[in-house]
Each structure stands twice: as C-alpha cells, then as structure tokens.
Design an enzyme around this catalytic site. Structure first.
Site, PDB file in Angstrom:
ATOM      1  CG  LEU A 123      -3.720  32.912   9.221  1.00 48.40           C
ATOM      2  CD1 LEU A 123      -3.620  33.304  10.645  1.00 48.40           C
ATOM      3  CD2 LEU A 123      -3.756  31.294  10.370  1.00 48.40           C
ATOM      4  CD1 TRP A 154      -0.334  28.706   1.871  1.00 49.45           C
ATOM      5  CD2 TRP A 154      -0.974  28.417  -0.838  1.00 49.45           C
ATOM      6  NE1 TRP A 154       0.867  28.830   1.033  1.00 49.45           N
ATOM      7  CE2 TRP A 154       1.047  28.725  -0.088  1.00 49.45           C
ATOM      8  CE3 TRP A 154      -0.959  28.082  -1.896  1.00 49.45           C
ATOM      9  CZ2 TRP A 154       1.449  28.448  -1.687  1.00 49.45           C
ATOM     10  CZ3 TRP A 154       0.209  27.743  -2.673  1.00 49.45           C
ATOM     11  CH2 TRP A 154       1.110  28.236  -2.238  1.00 49.45           C
ATOM     12  N   GLY A 339       1.513  -2.567 -10.096  1.00 49.11           N
ATOM     13  CA  GLY A 339       1.578  -1.044 -11.388  1.00 49.11           C
ATOM     14  C   GLY A 339      -0.146  -0.945 -11.326  1.00 49.11           C
ATOM     15  CD  GLU A 362      -7.616  23.681   8.526  1.00 51.33           C
ATOM     16  OE1 GLU A 362      -7.677  23.575  10.477  1.00 51.33           O
ATOM     17  OE2 GLU A 362      -8.410  23.176   8.385  1.00 51.33           O
ATOM     18  CB  THR A 364       4.192  21.610   8.758  1.00 46.35           C
ATOM     19  OG1 THR A 364       5.306  22.476   9.995  1.00 46.35           O
ATOM     20  CG2 THR A 364       4.066  22.592   7.801  1.00 46.35           C
ATOM     21  CB  SER A 365       4.432  16.978  10.393  1.00 47.15           C
ATOM     22  OG  SER A 365       3.778  15.718   8.921  1.00 47.15           O
TER      23      SER A 365
END
Ligand code: COS
Length: 379
Positions: A123, A154, A339, A362, A364-365
């Site tokens: 897509l 991607w 650490g 899929e 973004t926020s």
C-alpha cells in the site's frame, strides 16, 4: 473476557513454541537482521500462518481472538517474528479470504496457510503514507491484462511472498482516495522487483523492502474485489491490521514487564530486593495496569470483529493504547534494570526498539487518534 478452551489451547501451543524455538534465537536475529526462515516454516506447519484462513483453503479457521493470542505470545519473545506472522495473516491472507474469488483463493491461500509462501500487502508509497489515498502507482487495462507501474515502500514480508496485494490508481482522473483498486500480483511476474531489505532500528529480522513495478502485466482476473473500490478494501484491511499491531505491542509489553518484574525481585541493593522499594513497586504496578487495559481493549476489538459488529474504532483504540503502552513499559523495564537494561545482555533494549514500530506501522498513533476522534464527533 473469558477465553474458551480452544483459545486457551491455541495460546498454550503458541507460548510453548515461542519459548522453546523463538526465544533462543531472538537476540541473534536482532543483531544479524536475518529473516528467520526455519522458524517461520515451522510456524506454517503449526498452522500459525493460516490462522484465520477457512479450513477449505488449508487454514485453521480460527477466530480473531485466537489469532491475536498467538501473535501476542510470539511477540512476547520476539517482535520480528510477531510482526511477520501478523502482517502475513491480517494484511495478506485476510483481504484475499474476504474479497477474493474462489479461483484467486485456490491459487494463493493454501500455500500461504501452510507457509509455502507468504502473502504481503503493498500500500505505502513515498507520497502515500498517512494519506493512504495519495497512491501514485497506476494500473491500466490493456486487453485482458492490467499493466502496473509505480513504486512501494516499507512492504513487510515482500522477499518471501508468493504474491503481493498491490494498490494502484485505476481511474487516473479521480482525485483523493477514489479511483483506487487492489490487485494480486505474483512476485515472479516480469517487471516486478523486491528491492534491498531495509536496515532498521527495531523489528530488525522482519523483512521490510521497497518494491518497483515496471510494466508489470497481470491477468485481468487478478483484480481483487471491484474496480475503483480499493480504498475501502484497504481501510477495512487496516482495521484488522490494527488489532494485529495491538497484539504485537501487547506481547512486547508483556515480555518486557516479565523481565523487569522478575529482575526487581532478584536484584538486591542496600541489603534488600529493589522491588521492596516503593519507587520500583509503583513502576511494576503502572506497567501491569497499562498492560491489563491494553489487553481488554484488544479483546473487545476481537470480540466485535468475531461477532460481525463494527470494530474500526475499537481496533484503533486497542492499537493506540497497546503501542503507547509498549513504549511506556519497555522504557520503564530498562529503568528497572538500570545499566543492565541498557546492554544486550537483557532483551529489554531490543523490546524498546521493537516497540517503537508499533506506534508507526499500520497507522501512526496520530492517525489512530484521527480515526477515534472522527467517530466520536460524528453526528
Ligand atoms: N472501512 C470502510 N470504509 C472506510 C473506512 C473503513 N475503516 N475508512 C474510510 N472509509 C471510506 C469512507 O467511508 C469514505 O467513503 P465515501 O467516499 O463513500 O464516503 C472513503 O473511505 C474515504 O474516507 P475518508 O474521507 O475518511 O478518507 P481520508 O482520506 O480522510 O483518510 C484516514 C482517512 C486518515 C483514516 C486514512 O487515510 C488512514 O487510515 N490513513 C493511514 C493509513 C495507514 O495506516 N498507513 C500505514 C499502512 S501500513 S500497511
């Protein structure tokens, strides 16, 4: 939500496989970035690559909840494996099973369900990310063939895919999200190239690559669904995909939480376990609470989808909450380990890097908030 016996059994099978086969190689493939072909093949044999595929096409025919449980368990030990399974099932198999003709399903689903090849979803483009309607890849009908030209970015699982569902503009005059269609493109088609794998911050063993399509000729019968209806199809596909990413994120969060919880009991400073300090106890409490909230949202999105009710908003809520929770929990897990958490000796730094993808892929926020907000503000 109470899980039924079947769901509990599938979850146990996934947990056992994840612990025995995936956990031992997770750190190594994160460093090498090597796609885990052998374990993916084994997951095919276990049915994990055809979870929602109907039995008549070689799949398990499981419900969405069972599928999400498998993705969660796998992601608990390795985000790359989780993402591979999630993208294949929900972005590859699901739209084909939902929209394909009987011939299309016969051609591609049985091999996909058993892991003979993966299925993938093409897509995203350089100019069509959050604005998914900005697709520039074009498909023109010439005789009984569609001819596709364009590039994609991607694309998960593309080097291992037998076919990729490609979205392309079919009405070149149409503006915005209209005039887009979906096609089943076999990856061996001349003119179709899967380019070099991306070198990523996290999810490093998951296969992500750009695609190039140069005069790719496919039969007219490879149109998926109806012409010019593609935008709605891939929005529906992404609705399901968001449940998948919620499951991946939840799994990563649980994995990091468990490491931090156990470490906090074992690690002694100032003559006592660090979990006996309230600063750490409260971190553990916050992590556990966020995880539980994410899990309930994910179950609810699964339940809605399984019962055929609208679930787009709930899937966006589940994805948003789980991916933000994964960032919160993996950050806190590193803090608890101090650490050690910052080194590769423990898996939490890998989980922190893997979690980041979940706030991006899929949708973004920010896109999830758009989907949720628009629904809330509708008349
Ligand atoms: N299911 C079915 N149809 C949907 C839908 C859904 N979830 N969402 C939108 N549609 C329909 C709308 O009803 C509308 O139909 P009509 O033209 O008949 O009215 C059409 O699709 C266009 O919808 P809208 O105007 O809301 O589209 P926008 O261009 O504003 O885009 C967002 C909406 C931002 C939500 C969409 O582009 C999106 O999800 N973007 C993120 C994409 C993404 O996740 N990319 C990452 C891919 S990784 S594989």
């Amino acid at each position: 939500m109470l899980l039924n016996e079947n769901q509990k059994m599938i979850r146990q099978i996934a947990r056992d496989f994840a612990n025995s086969k995936i956990a031992p190689i997770a750190a190594e493939i994160d460093v090498s970035g090597k796609f885990p072909e052998a374990t993916v093949k084994e997951m095919g044999e276990l049915g994990f690559l055809g979870l929602m595929v109907p039995e008549e096409f070689g799949g398990v025919g499981a419900d969405v909840t069972s599928y999400a449980l498998v993705v969660e368990e796998i992601s608990r030990v390795c985000g790359s494996h989780g993402l591979t399974v999630a993208a294949h099932n929900s972005l590859g198999c699901w739209p084909l099973a939902a929209l394909g003709t009987n011939e299309q399903k016969q051609q591609f689903l049985p091999k996909a369900a058993t892991g003979e090849h993966l299925l993938s979803f093409g897509l995203t483009e350089a100019g069509a990310g959050s604005d998914a309607g900005g697709t520039r890849t074009a498909a023109v009908l010439q005789g009984d063939q569609w001819v596709l030209n364009g590039t994609k970015m991607w694309i998960t699982n593309s080097h291992y895919a037998g076919a990729i569902i490609i979205t392309a503009k079919t009405d070149l005059e149409a503006t915005g999200s209209s005039g887009i269609s979906a096609f089943l493109v076999p990856t061996e088609t001349p003119g179709f190239t899967v380019e070099k794998k991306e070198d990523k911050l996290g999810m490093r063993a998951s296969d992500t690559a750009p695609l190039t399509l140069e005069d790719v000729r496919i039969p007219a019968a490879n149109l998926l669904g109806k012409v010019n209806e593609g935008f709605k199809y891939f929005m529906q596909t992404l609705d399901g995909g968001r449940i998948s990413i919620a499951a991946v994120a939840l799994g990563i969060a649980v994995g990091a939480y468990e490491v931090a919880r156990d470490y906090s009991n074992e690690r002694h400073q100032f003559g006592r376990s660090i979990s006996s300090f309230q600063a750490i106890e409260f971190m553990i409490a916050d992590m556990a609470t966020q995880i539980q909230a994410s899990r309930q949202l994910m179950y609810e999105a699964c339940r809605l989808k399984d019962s055929g009710e609208p679930y787009a908003q709930m899937a966006a809520m589940a994805k948003l909450h789980a991916s933000e929770t994964a960032m919160f929990v993996t950050d806190k897990a590193i803090q608890v380990l101090g650490g050690y958490g910052f080194t590769r000796e423990y898996p939490v730094e890998r989980m922190y890097r893997d979690a980041k993808l979940c706030t991006i892929g899929e949708g973004t926020s920010e896109i999830q908030r758009m989907v949720i907000g628009r629904q809330e503000l509708k008349d």
